[in-house]
Design a protein around this motif. Structure first.
Motif, PDB file in Angstrom:
ATOM      1  N   ASP A 133       0.830  -1.206   0.000  1.00 24.23           N
ATOM      2  CA  ASP A 133       0.000   0.000   0.000  1.00 24.23           C
ATOM      3  C   ASP A 133       0.865   1.257   0.000  1.00 24.23           C
ATOM      4  O   ASP A 133       0.598   2.219  -0.735  1.00 24.23           O
ATOM      5  N   GLY A 134       1.896   1.256   0.834  1.00 29.58           N
ATOM      6  CA  GLY A 134       2.775   2.425   0.915  1.00 29.58           C
ATOM      7  C   GLY A 134       3.500   2.694  -0.387  1.00 29.58           C
ATOM      8  O   GLY A 134       3.673   3.854  -0.802  1.00 29.58           O
ATOM      9  N   ILE A 135       3.920   1.628  -1.059  1.00 33.25           N
ATOM     10  CA  ILE A 135       4.605   1.771  -2.342  1.00 33.25           C
ATOM     11  C   ILE A 135       3.681   2.389  -3.383  1.00 33.25           C
ATOM     12  O   ILE A 135       4.059   3.329  -4.106  1.00 33.25           O
ATOM     13  N   VAL A 136       2.471   1.874  -3.459  1.00 39.14           N
ATOM     14  CA  VAL A 136       1.520   2.372  -4.463  1.00 39.14           C
ATOM     15  C   VAL A 136       1.089   3.795  -4.130  1.00 39.14           C
ATOM     16  O   VAL A 136       0.939   4.641  -5.019  1.00 39.14           O
ATOM     17  N   GLN A 137       0.911   4.081  -2.858  1.00 41.85           N
ATOM     18  CA  GLN A 137       0.550   5.438  -2.452  1.00 41.85           C
ATOM     19  C   GLN A 137       1.597   6.442  -2.916  1.00 41.85           C
ATOM     20  O   GLN A 137       1.257   7.499  -3.466  1.00 41.85           O
ATOM     21  N   GLU A 138       2.858   6.114  -2.721  1.00 40.00           N
ATOM     22  CA  GLU A 138       3.919   7.035  -3.131  1.00 40.00           C
ATOM     23  C   GLU A 138       3.930   7.222  -4.641  1.00 40.00           C
ATOM     24  O   GLU A 138       4.093   8.348  -5.138  1.00 40.00           O
ATOM     25  N   ALA A 139       3.733   6.134  -5.386  1.00 39.76           N
ATOM     26  CA  ALA A 139       3.735   6.236  -6.846  1.00 39.76           C
ATOM     27  C   ALA A 139       2.577   7.090  -7.350  1.00 39.76           C
ATOM     28  O   ALA A 139       2.732   7.889  -8.285  1.00 39.76           O
ATOM     29  N   VAL A 140       1.408   6.923  -6.738  1.00 36.22           N
ATOM     30  CA  VAL A 140       0.225   7.685  -7.154  1.00 36.22           C
ATOM     31  C   VAL A 140       0.382   9.161  -6.816  1.00 36.22           C
ATOM     32  O   VAL A 140       0.129  10.041  -7.655  1.00 36.22           O
ATOM     33  N   THR A 141       0.779   9.453  -5.604  1.00 35.07           N
ATOM     34  CA  THR A 141       0.893  10.855  -5.191  1.00 35.07           C
ATOM     35  C   THR A 141       2.038  11.571  -5.904  1.00 35.07           C
ATOM     36  O   THR A 141       1.966  12.777  -6.144  1.00 35.07           O
ATOM     37  N   ASP A 142       3.082  10.830  -6.291  1.00 38.37           N
ATOM     38  CA  ASP A 142       4.204  11.446  -7.005  1.00 38.37           C
ATOM     39  C   ASP A 142       3.790  12.010  -8.359  1.00 38.37           C
ATOM     40  O   ASP A 142       4.451  12.928  -8.869  1.00 38.37           O
ATOM     41  N   VAL A 143       2.718  11.463  -8.948  1.00 38.16           N
ATOM     42  CA  VAL A 143       2.257  11.983 -10.238  1.00 38.16           C
ATOM     43  C   VAL A 143       1.027  12.877 -10.074  1.00 38.16           C
ATOM     44  O   VAL A 143       0.325  13.171 -11.037  1.00 38.16           O
ATOM     45  N   GLY A 144       0.780  13.299  -8.836  1.00 42.08           N
ATOM     46  CA  GLY A 144      -0.342  14.205  -8.588  1.00 42.08           C
ATOM     47  C   GLY A 144      -1.688  13.540  -8.476  1.00 42.08           C
ATOM     48  O   GLY A 144      -2.728  14.210  -8.523  1.00 42.08           O
ATOM     49  N   GLY A 145      -1.702  12.206  -8.333  1.00 41.42           N
ATOM     50  CA  GLY A 145      -2.974  11.497  -8.193  1.00 41.42           C
ATOM     51  C   GLY A 145      -3.495  11.530  -6.770  1.00 41.42           C
ATOM     52  O   GLY A 145      -2.849  12.052  -5.848  1.00 41.42           O
ATOM     53  N   THR A 146      -4.670  10.965  -6.589  1.00 37.31           N
ATOM     54  CA  THR A 146      -5.318  10.879  -5.277  1.00 37.31           C
ATOM     55  C   THR A 146      -5.230   9.448  -4.785  1.00 37.31           C
ATOM     56  O   THR A 146      -5.593   8.517  -5.511  1.00 37.31           O
ATOM     57  N   PHE A 147      -4.746   9.274  -3.561  1.00 36.05           N
ATOM     58  CA  PHE A 147      -4.668   7.928  -3.005  1.00 36.05           C
ATOM     59  C   PHE A 147      -5.597   7.835  -1.806  1.00 36.05           C
ATOM     60  O   PHE A 147      -5.569   8.676  -0.907  1.00 36.05           O
ATOM     61  N   LEU A 148      -6.438   6.794  -1.832  1.00 39.20           N
ATOM     62  CA  LEU A 148      -7.445   6.620  -0.788  1.00 39.20           C
ATOM     63  C   LEU A 148      -7.092   5.426   0.089  1.00 39.20           C
ATOM     64  O   LEU A 148      -6.977   4.307  -0.402  1.00 39.20           O
ATOM     65  N   ASP A 149      -6.906   5.682   1.352  1.00 38.55           N
ATOM     66  CA  ASP A 149      -6.693   4.605   2.313  1.00 38.55           C
ATOM     67  C   ASP A 149      -8.063   4.165   2.808  1.00 38.55           C
ATOM     68  O   ASP A 149      -8.704   4.864   3.596  1.00 38.55           O
ATOM     69  N   ILE A 150      -8.521   3.022   2.324  1.00 39.21           N
ATOM     70  CA  ILE A 150      -9.865   2.568   2.699  1.00 39.21           C
ATOM     71  C   ILE A 150      -9.825   1.609   3.885  1.00 39.21           C
ATOM     72  O   ILE A 150     -10.868   1.096   4.300  1.00 39.21           O
ATOM     73  N   GLY A 151      -8.614   1.375   4.419  1.00 34.89           N
ATOM     74  CA  GLY A 151      -8.530   0.474   5.561  1.00 34.89           C
ATOM     75  C   GLY A 151      -8.890  -0.949   5.165  1.00 34.89           C
ATOM     76  O   GLY A 151      -8.626  -1.386   4.040  1.00 34.89           O
ATOM     77  N   TYR A 152      -9.541  -1.639   6.091  1.00 31.64           N
ATOM     78  CA  TYR A 152      -9.945  -3.031   5.839  1.00 31.64           C
ATOM     79  C   TYR A 152     -11.423  -3.176   6.184  1.00 31.64           C
ATOM     80  O   TYR A 152     -11.792  -3.684   7.245  1.00 31.64           O
ATOM     81  N   PRO A 153     -12.280  -2.720   5.290  1.00 30.04           N
ATOM     82  CA  PRO A 153     -13.712  -2.690   5.593  1.00 30.04           C
ATOM     83  C   PRO A 153     -14.357  -4.062   5.755  1.00 30.04           C
ATOM     84  O   PRO A 153     -15.462  -4.162   6.292  1.00 30.04           O
ATOM     85  N   LEU A 154     -13.669  -5.118   5.283  1.00 28.43           N
ATOM     86  CA  LEU A 154     -14.239  -6.465   5.390  1.00 28.43           C
ATOM     87  C   LEU A 154     -13.736  -7.206   6.636  1.00 28.43           C
ATOM     88  O   LEU A 154     -14.194  -8.327   6.906  1.00 28.43           O
ATOM     89  N   ALA A 155     -12.807  -6.600   7.349  1.00 25.89           N
ATOM     90  CA  ALA A 155     -12.211  -7.262   8.514  1.00 25.89           C
ATOM     91  C   ALA A 155     -13.274  -7.626   9.547  1.00 25.89           C
ATOM     92  O   ALA A 155     -14.170  -6.827   9.855  1.00 25.89           O
ATOM     93  N   ARG A 156     -13.184  -8.849  10.017  1.00 23.47           N
ATOM     94  CA  ARG A 156     -14.098  -9.392  11.042  1.00 23.47           C
ATOM     95  C   ARG A 156     -15.540  -9.478  10.535  1.00 23.47           C
ATOM     96  O   ARG A 156     -16.483  -9.470  11.325  1.00 23.47           O
TER      97      ARG A 156
END
Length: 240
Positions: free
Chosen positions: A182-205
């Motif tokens: 997740d951290g790797i992809v976040q950096e790649a997306v934000t480096d090109v001016g994109g929006t990165f959404l941390d959605i957490g783990y909505p299916l957990a438990r």
């Protein structure tokens, strides 16, 4: 039928009167030619003018794994389709089961092939998901691929809105390697001016939201993922 067949070519005669009449006939013929000359059909003009309206709906491309593809559910129940429907976008879902930035999918394709296909389209929005499939891959290779592919997408579509999301996990606790991806992809997306959404783990438990394999969301789980993404998008003013 040619114009000459309808209006015979005027040949000068010795008689001035006939010559004058010939001039008048030629003028009429020219007027006729002007009226009968081939012109762009009205329908064609209408089509050309309406071309932008034909793309009135923004185009969105989804790049991802089996969860973005919608394995085990109908295509319209996968989270990219739900997001597109919510905003009135036209979706091209390129996601491939088992694939990642480095991990080949069921057909041998990685995100590389999905991006290659996307580069031939004209997206206004690009959805790209980090994936659990890369959790066992060399982080350096994942980072290199993510940087390269996101750079290509941005360079080709500088006005497109790139939206990245964290990997979707199942009902159990995810390993630390998923956060690394997740951290790797976040950096790649934000480096090109994109929006990165941390959605957490909505299916957990919530085992009731995943299929029997314990990995893929069922239709209800896909809706939860889509709703979570929408909740993160709303404050950013992303609209149709």
């Amino acid at each position: 039928m040619s114009v000459s067949a309808v209006y015979p070519r005027c040949v000068p005669t010795r008689s001035r009167l006939i010559a004058l009449l010939a001039v008048a006939a030629a003028a009429i013929a020219l007027a006729g030619c002007s009226a009968a000359a081939p012109a762009r059909p009205v329908a064609a003009e209408g089509t050309a003018a309406a071309a932008p309206a034909g793309r009135a709906k923004p185009q969105v491309v989804a790049i991802g794994d089996s969860i973005a593809f919608g394995k085990g559910v109908r295509p319209d129940e996968a989270w990219p389709a739900l997001i597109a429907a919510q905003h009135g976008w036209t979706l091209t879902n390129l996601a491939v089961s088992g694939s990642g930035f480095v991990k080949p999918g069921w057909n041998g394709d990685t995100y590389r092939q999905q991006v290659d296909t996307a580069l031939g389209l004209h997206p206004d929005y690009i959805l790209i998901a980090a994936t659990r499939n890369d959790r066992g891959q060399d982080p350096a290779l994942v980072a290199s691929s993510a940087d390269e592919l996101l750079g290509e997408l941005h360079d080709t579509f500088p006005r497109a809105h790139i939206i990245g999301i964290t990997a979707v996990w199942g009902a159990d606790k995810p390993p630390a390697t998923v956060a690394t991806v997740d951290g790797i992809v976040q950096e790649a997306v934000t480096d090109v001016g994109g929006t990165f959404l941390d959605i957490g783990y909505p299916l957990a438990r919530h085992p009731e939201l995943v299929q029997a394999d314990g990995i893929h969301p069922n239709a209800a789980g896909e809706r939860i993922v889509a709703t979570t993404i929408e909740d993160r998008l709303a404050p950013l003013g992303v609209t149709s």
